[in-house]
Design an enzyme around this catalytic site. Structure first.
Site, mmCIF file in Angstrom:
data_model
loop_
_atom_site.group_PDB
_atom_site.id
_atom_site.type_symbol
_atom_site.label_atom_id
_atom_site.label_comp_id
_atom_site.label_asym_id
_atom_site.label_seq_id
_atom_site.Cartn_x
_atom_site.Cartn_y
_atom_site.Cartn_z
ATOM 1 C CE LYS A 1 37.115 45.420 52.656
ATOM 2 N NZ LYS A 1 37.938 46.147 51.663
ATOM 3 N N GLY B 1 37.519 51.403 58.219
ATOM 4 C CA GLY B 1 38.920 51.013 58.163
ATOM 5 C C GLY B 1 39.789 51.767 59.134
ATOM 6 N NE ARG B 2 45.310 52.466 56.231
ATOM 7 C CZ ARG B 2 45.029 51.253 55.760
ATOM 8 N NH1 ARG B 2 43.781 50.870 55.594
ATOM 9 N NH2 ARG B 2 46.001 50.416 55.440
ATOM 10 N N PRO C 1 39.604 44.453 57.427
ATOM 11 C CG PRO C 1 39.653 42.965 55.632
ATOM 12 C CD PRO C 1 38.740 43.881 56.380
ATOM 13 C CG MET C 2 42.806 47.918 57.830
ATOM 14 S SD MET C 2 42.578 49.434 58.800
ATOM 15 C CE MET C 2 41.790 48.774 60.280
ATOM 16 C CB CYS D 1 44.414 43.373 48.621
ATOM 17 S SG CYS D 1 46.048 43.982 49.075
ATOM 18 C CG ASN E 1 35.814 49.271 53.066
ATOM 19 O OD1 ASN E 1 36.731 48.873 52.344
ATOM 20 N ND2 ASN E 1 36.053 49.880 54.202
ATOM 21 N N GLY E 2 34.971 52.293 52.748
ATOM 22 C CA GLY E 2 35.752 53.340 52.105
ATOM 23 C C GLY E 2 35.464 54.732 52.632
ATOM 24 C CD GLN F 1 40.282 40.221 53.371
ATOM 25 O OE1 GLN F 1 41.411 40.655 53.539
ATOM 26 N NE2 GLN F 1 39.288 40.952 52.877
#
Length: 340
Positions: A142, A236-237, A20-21, A103, A214-215, A73
């Protein structure tokens, strides 16, 4: 409310997901991402309980039927509000619900949302318990590997164990700590070092839990390496800037690689429909700028579609034709010189 429920059992699929972004994983991006791979798990942007309960619920909850499997989310810390929103999400057709405990932005800290909740595992447990009681679909968490002065593996394990007592089985772990004072959200994605070994150790110590990492994951090779240690990988990105990575990951399901131009042919009717609904073209095209990354003509593709440069549907069609011609010229050049 839309009737979008599909019987998708995410637990039976390899757990590969797009993170989720905020401002990025909109429904337009998610429709585009789904064209690359039918099995990747897609997440909404984080949506706060207040936005759903006191704002435009339909705008925040609506998604395209093609997006399944999809996870909502939620951001919040009031157990009753989270339960109410979870029930709404289930009725809307979501496959899973995820609570954001990762976050690091000041905006969410001030509302007791996100990574700051790692310091209150009992409250998170109460939230998860109420959410699970309200729905039949999975509820997941998360979180980070730590925050501020709570940076040890043992403290993260305590957090997970406390929440797991509710019956929650699925934890998506961002393998960086979050420094809630002194670092921006962007810096918190880059400055704290990645500690993948902590996530690996968590899975080893709690084999009955479903642990996703994640990461910093950017390639298929990295994904496969992590899957040797954990149950799933969240990207992610890189999945946004290099969306064809989602197609490359299709090898996990023995999928054929889709053609980029075939993807755009599927995307064009969606663009036309969204424009008819009144969506600005630039709102849609900003998500497809990375489609031809590292290929001939990619720069002109980005220039043609970014910053509102594309004014009409025909501009998008012209951009497709131009990059197709650029790639063909490159291919002809290579073949000519191979013959010579």
């Amino acid at each position: 409310m839309t009737d979008l429920k599909q019987n998708v059992d995410i637990s039976k699929l390899p757990r590969i997901s797009v993170a989720p972004m905020m401002d990025w994983t909109t429904k337009d991006y998610r429709f585009f991402a789904r064209l690359f791979n039918p099995h990747i798990i897609l997440y909404t942007e984080m949506v706060t309980t207040g936005a759903i309960l006191f704002g435009d619920a339909k705008r925040h909850l609506n998604f395209n039927q093609e997006e399944h499997p999809i996870v909502l989310q939620l951001g919040g810390s009031n157990p009753q509000d989270l339960a109410t929103c979870s029930k709404m999400a289930q009725d809307w057709g979501y496959n899973e619900i995820n609570l954001n405990v990762g976050c690091p932005s000041d905006r969410v800290q001030n509302n007791k949302i996100g990574a700051c909740l790692m310091a209150e595992p009992d409250l998170v447990s109460e939230c998860i318990a109420e959410m699970q009681h309200a729905v039949d679909i999975p509820v997941t968490v998360k979180h980070r590997i730590g925050i501020d002065d709570m940076q040890s593996y043992e403290e993260m394990l305590h957090f997970v164990d406390t929440v797991a007592k509710t019956g929650c089985k699925n934890f998506i772990v961002h393998a960086r700590i979050a420094l809630l004072q002194g670092l921006s959200p962007k810096e918190n994605r880059e400055v704290p070092p990645l500690r993948y070994e902590d996530v690996y150790r968590l899975k080893q110590d709690r084999p009955h839990l479903l642990i996703e990492l994640n990461g910093g994951v950017k390639t298929v090779a990295e994904t496969l390496k992590h899957l040797e240690h954990v149950d799933g990988v969240m990207i992610g990105r890189e999945a946004y800037h290099h969306p064809y990575l989602l197609a490359e990951l299709g090898q996990l399901w023995n999928l054929d690689m889709p053609n980029r131009f075939e993807i755009m042919q599927q995307m064009l009717p969606y663009i036309a429909r969204r424009m008819e609904e009144g969506a600005p073209l630039s709102v849609i095209t900003r998500h497809i700028l990375g489609l031809f990354q590292n290929l001939p003509g990619a720069r002109k593709w980005r220039q043609a579609l970014s910053g509102g440069n594309a004014k009409t549907f025909a501009d998008v069609e012209n951009a497709i034709a131009n990059i197709q011609a650029a790639m063909q010229r490159t291919e002809d050049y290579i073949q000519q010189h191979q013959v010579n």
